[in-house]
Design a protein around this motif. Structure first.
Motif, PDB file in Angstrom:
ATOM      1  N   ASP A   1      38.132  23.235  36.629  1.00  0.00           N
ATOM      2  CA  ASP A   1      38.572  22.973  35.255  1.00  0.00           C
ATOM      3  C   ASP A   1      39.021  24.190  34.457  1.00  0.00           C
ATOM      4  N   TYR A   2      39.152  25.370  35.067  1.00  0.00           N
ATOM      5  CA  TYR A   2      39.573  26.528  34.283  1.00  0.00           C
ATOM      6  C   TYR A   2      41.025  26.359  33.835  1.00  0.00           C
ATOM      7  N   SER A   3      41.267  26.680  32.562  1.00  0.00           N
ATOM      8  CA  SER A   3      42.631  26.634  32.052  1.00  0.00           C
ATOM      9  C   SER A   3      43.362  27.921  32.423  1.00  0.00           C
ATOM     10  N   ASN A   4      44.674  27.906  32.221  1.00  0.00           N
ATOM     11  CA  ASN A   4      45.443  29.128  32.455  1.00  0.00           C
ATOM     12  C   ASN A   4      44.946  30.262  31.558  1.00  0.00           C
ATOM     13  N   GLU A   5      44.616  29.916  30.305  1.00  0.00           N
ATOM     14  CA  GLU A   5      44.099  30.934  29.385  1.00  0.00           C
ATOM     15  C   GLU A   5      42.772  31.497  29.890  1.00  0.00           C
ATOM     16  N   ASN A   6      41.892  30.628  30.426  1.00  0.00           N
ATOM     17  CA  ASN A   6      40.628  31.108  30.999  1.00  0.00           C
ATOM     18  C   ASN A   6      40.867  32.121  32.106  1.00  0.00           C
ATOM     19  N   LEU A   7      41.917  31.909  32.871  1.00  0.00           N
ATOM     20  CA  LEU A   7      42.179  32.764  34.024  1.00  0.00           C
ATOM     21  C   LEU A   7      42.819  34.087  33.633  1.00  0.00           C
ATOM     22  N   TYR A   8      43.739  34.041  32.670  1.00  0.00           N
ATOM     23  CA  TYR A   8      44.575  35.220  32.435  1.00  0.00           C
ATOM     24  C   TYR A   8      44.152  36.092  31.255  1.00  0.00           C
ATOM     25  N   ILE A   9      43.631  35.511  30.202  1.00  0.00           N
ATOM     26  CA  ILE A   9      43.326  36.325  29.019  1.00  0.00           C
ATOM     27  C   ILE A   9      42.254  37.383  29.310  1.00  0.00           C
ATOM     28  N   PRO A  10      41.163  37.044  30.015  1.00  0.00           N
ATOM     29  CA  PRO A  10      40.198  38.108  30.320  1.00  0.00           C
ATOM     30  C   PRO A  10      40.787  39.254  31.144  1.00  0.00           C
ATOM     31  N   ILE A  11      41.712  38.949  32.059  1.00  0.00           N
ATOM     32  CA  ILE A  11      42.242  40.053  32.855  1.00  0.00           C
ATOM     33  C   ILE A  11      43.260  40.877  32.065  1.00  0.00           C
ATOM     34  N   ILE A  12      43.938  40.251  31.088  1.00  0.00           N
ATOM     35  CA  ILE A  12      44.783  41.052  30.197  1.00  0.00           C
ATOM     36  C   ILE A  12      43.919  42.037  29.424  1.00  0.00           C
ATOM     37  N   LEU A  13      42.775  41.554  28.958  1.00  0.00           N
ATOM     38  CA  LEU A  13      41.886  42.388  28.159  1.00  0.00           C
ATOM     39  C   LEU A  13      41.235  43.499  28.994  1.00  0.00           C
ATOM     40  N   LYS A  14      40.694  43.133  30.135  1.00  0.00           N
ATOM     41  CA  LYS A  14      39.978  44.153  30.910  1.00  0.00           C
ATOM     42  C   LYS A  14      40.932  45.183  31.498  1.00  0.00           C
ATOM     43  N   SER A  15      42.130  44.755  31.893  1.00  0.00           N
ATOM     44  CA  SER A  15      43.062  45.696  32.510  1.00  0.00           C
ATOM     45  C   SER A  15      43.636  46.671  31.488  1.00  0.00           C
ATOM     46  N   SER A  16      43.838  46.216  30.265  1.00  0.00           N
ATOM     47  CA  SER A  16      44.368  47.127  29.241  1.00  0.00           C
ATOM     48  C   SER A  16      43.272  47.997  28.647  1.00  0.00           C
ATOM     49  N   SER A  17      42.110  47.400  28.360  1.00  0.00           N
ATOM     50  CA  SER A  17      41.052  48.170  27.700  1.00  0.00           C
ATOM     51  C   SER A  17      40.488  49.261  28.610  1.00  0.00           C
TER      52      SER A  17
END
Length: 799
Positions: free
Chosen positions: A327-343
């Motif tokens: 049940d993971y949404s696209n946002e569940n999958l991608y937003i955390p990796i946008i955050l962790k990869s940039s931060s």
């Protein structure tokens, strides 16, 4: 206290929500490109321009030039030489350094100032590469060797920081538990340290005064380590199965509390198999945390803690995903990796309390997911095996059940289009580097997994973009000059770490095996008819031989004789015994009240303490004579008598030299020696013994003079390094590990490297001799991993 924690948690969550909103906007822009396939036409045009440089029709001239074929990149030195020979090295370094400036330093490569810096760094690297590429095949690149690191430290005036770092990295390697990828964990740590150092060098430029430059580089090394430590001991440790679920929960809470409060909580009570690991990690992370805090300006700490919390929380959210959850949404999958990869890269700059740079922040934020998606693609098969949730593994598992899922491979190309045209404003140099990197990543994947598996996976990820995929795969097959120096270096670091671990295991196994063989044959037998007065001397000799000796000297002779020169192990056993008899005799004399007056040796009372000085003196003489007998008994069937005679003559000369070294030592008590005098005395006291161990088997094997000369040079510097380490251990060693009292040099008023130079300068001198010994090893016609690890053991030993 609980209410205060809740307030801090609320503030942190509010900061995370703001970052999440920014990531969501970025994701929405990417999603639109994927949904409309708009990136396809844009990148198709980009590739048409790009391929003009990378797709070449073969000519008779190019075919002729292929006489010197491209070597495998695993042969590092040969590959660098080939790049130089074919005239490709300059472009290779230009795109490689440009990529570092874009990825790690957040710079736009079209800036005139950045271009000048890229050219200067490329020229510096080229000079270093061409100097070190003359090394023998299979030899470790100087850029990633301890000797190379220390020499860079000497050049920059930061030797103390480099020695500190070498010690820290060794401790980290020793504490990485089974269940974690040790080489990858160490590589990530080294990469972060290098990234922070690059940030500082970039910030300083070339005009900083030498003193300021040294100070800031010293700080950068310590800050880089302090931040980089979080990768093996937070990220990788929590990703692994080393900790139990309860331990992970407790450990994560400890990290979260530290980021919220700015103070590392006490460790508390831990039990179980991981207690020692957690104790080490807690101590090391707390020290690192306090160092970063102490360095930062107060106004910069808020930014650091905010970014660190975003990084940690996004990692936690990603880590908690379960591949069985459909049940993971696209946002569940991608937003955390946008955050962790940039931060993760934004933190590197905030660690340094660097001034705000909106251009850097924006470029770094948008660039992060590009790297993350490329890394996840490369690790896709390992992640599937481990059940890890990434955009690729989740899509592979649920693509048929979930038609709403975004294809991560398409999103990857949408990111590339966004970077080229929206972040770097269609800059040709940026397009060149980014597309080079993308095609190189696919080429490496195809080579790693094989064409069949690669084509199978491509069929899944490109089913909706067949024409664009045809163009991409054409580039993958045909494009040239898309490889990068950092990838070459990455592969070399991993290979070097793996080989180093294997060689260390072989080194330890060899020492234990040969030490056991030597110990089993050292005891002097008492036979029937022996005069009664001789028996106490035999007992005294065996008492001294029975101590917990390292047996380094005969072990070294065994390795040189058997492995280097192919001598029969049984045939040289008398030589091994003779060396240990001579060494033990020298220790007996050294410990006497008339000399160093030592009370303990090899973990037990010295011989004169157990018996008396007269017995000790006579026992020493007996062992010297026994050593001569052993050498005389070398088999005439195996060795030419003239050669054995030459060996005995050489042995007698070295014994004389040892006596002279000891006399110099005794006469130096209370005197302030110069460094030159100390080096001379040390060579005769210690270096001579190492020389004998190396040269004696060479004499028996009738080795060439130039090889013997190189061995003597290695022994000279190794002996001095050994003695300096002994002096340092006498100052700061653990009596339980040493097996003898510490502080004896000061008590006896001895001149040592520590008393002459001071602790810090003595450590520098030891590492300088380490480097010179490594240079001597390069002169040997055959590589000798054992000698390299012997040298490593000498400078790192604790006894």
């Amino acid at each position: 206290m609980h209410r205060m924690y809740e307030e801090m948690m609320n503030d942190a969550d509010a900061g995370y929500l703001l970052a999440e909103e920014k990531a969501a906007r970025y994701f929405a822009a990417l999603y639109e490109q994927v949904a409309e396939k708009s990136y396809v036409s844009v990148l198709t045009e980009d590739f048409q321009l790009w391929k003009q440089k990378h797709i070449r029709r073969p000519s008779w001239l190019s075919l002729f030039s292929q006489i010197k074929r491209k070597p495998d990149q695993r042969d590092y030195n040969a590959y660098i030489q080939w790049l130089d020979y074919t005239g490709k090295l300059d472009d290779y370094l230009d795109r490689s350094v440009s990529y570092l400036y874009m990825r790690d330093l957040g710079q736009a490569p079209n800036s005139p100032d950045t271009q000048m810096r890229i050219q200067r760094m490329s020229a510096d690297i080229k000079k270093q590469l061409l100097h070190s590429s003359k090394a023998k095949r299979g030899e470790q690149p100087e850029l990633i060797s301890l000797a190379g690191l220390y020499r860079w430290g000497q050049k920059e005036g930061i030797e103390t920081a480099v020695i500190w770092l070498i010690h820290k990295l060794r401790k980290v390697a020793a504490h990485i538990p089974e269940g974690m990828d040790a080489e990858q964990a160490q590589r990530k740590l080294i990469k972060i340290i290098l990234g922070v150092v690059l940030h500082v060098m970039e910030d300083m430029g070339d005009k900083a005064p030498h003193e300021e430059r040294s100070r800031r580089l010293d700080e950068a090394i310590r800050l880089g380590y302090s931040y980089g430590l979080t990768y093996p001991f937070i990220d990788d440790l929590l990703d692994s199965q080393v900790l139990t679920p309860q331990e992970k929960k407790r450990y994560s809470h400890l990290i979260r509390t530290a980021l919220l409060t700015g103070t590392v909580p006490k460790m508390g009570d831990w039990s179980g198999n991981n207690m020692e690991l957690i104790r080490y990690v807690h101590t090391e992370l707390r020290e690192a945390f306090e160092y970063i805090k102490g360095y930062q300006r107060p106004e910069a700490q808020k930014t650091f803690f905010q970014q660190s919390y975003v990084f940690f929380h996004s990692q936690e959210m990603d880590r908690m995903k379960d591949l069985s959850n459909v049940d993971y949404s696209n946002e569940n999958l991608y937003i955390p990796i946008i955050l962790k990869s940039s931060s993760s890269r934004l933190i590197a700059r905030s660690v340094l309390s660097a001034a705000e740079d909106e251009g850097f922040d924006q470029r770094t934020f948008y660039y992060g997911i590009y790297n993350q998606l490329a890394d996840d693609f490369a690790d896709m098969f390992d992640d599937m095996r481990d059940g890890a949730v990434t955009p690729y593994t989740y899509y592979l598992k649920y693509r048929e059940q979930r038609p709403d899922l975004i294809n991560p491979f398409e999103l990857y190309w949408a990111v590339i289009s966004h970077l080229i045209h929206h972040v770097y404003q269609s800059d040709p140099k940026s397009r060149e580097v980014i597309l080079d990197r993308a095609i190189n990543g696919l080429k490496r994947c195809r080579e790693r997994v094989g064409a069949e598996k690669y084509n199978e996976i491509m069929a899944i990820f490109t089913s909706d973009i067949p024409e664009f995929n045809h163009l991409i795969q054409y580039m993958v097959r045909k494009a040239v000059d898309v490889d990068f120096f950092d990838k070459l270096l990455r592969d070399q670091v991993i290979a070097s770490l793996k080989n180093d671990r294997k060689d260390k295991e072989d080194f330890s196994a060899t020492i234990e095996k040969v030490r056991h063989q030597i110990n089993s044959t050292l005891q002097i037998a008492k036979h029937n008819g022996m005069p009664p007065m001789k028996e106490p001397l035999i007992d005294a000799a065996n008492y001294s031989l029975n101590g917990d000796g390292k047996r380094l000297r005969p072990i070294l002779t065994w390795v040189m004789g058997v492995r280097q020169y192919g001598l029969d192990a049984a045939a040289i056993m008398p030589l091994l015994r003779s060396l240990e008899y001579m060494h033990t005799a020298s220790l007996i004399f050294d410990d006497l009240p008339t000399q160093d007056n030592a009370s303990a040796r090899r973990g037990r009372p010295t011989l004169h303490e157990v018996h008396n000085s007269s017995t000790a003196e006579l026992t020493g003489l007996l062992l010297i004579q026994r050593a001569t007998q052993e050498q005389a008994s070398l088999s005439q069937e195996q060795f030419d008598p003239k050669t054995v005679l030459a060996l005995m003559r050489y042995s007698a000369q070295k014994a004389e030299d040892l006596c002279m070294g000891q006399m110099m030592d005794l006469n130096s008590k209370g005197q302030a020696l110069t460094l030159e005098q100390l080096n001379t005395m040390c060579f005769y006291k210690t270096g001579i013994a190492f020389e004998a161990c190396l040269v004696m088997p060479a004499i028996l094997a009738q080795g060439p003079e130039e090889e013997i000369a190189a061995l003597k040079k290695f022994a000279y510097h190794t002996g001095i390094a050994f003695q300096i380490k002994d002096d340092l251990l006498d100052l700061e060693g653990d009596v339980h590990l040493l097996g003898k009292p510490v502080g004896k040099d000061a008590e006896n008023n001895n001149s040592t490297f520590v008393t002459v130079l001071g602790r810090e300068e003595a450590a520098k001198e030891m590492w300088n001799h380490y480097c010179l010994a490594m240079d001597a090893l390069k002169e040997l016609p055959r590589g000798n991993a054992f000698l390299k690890h012997l040298l490593d053991y000498i400078v790192h030993r604790e006894r």
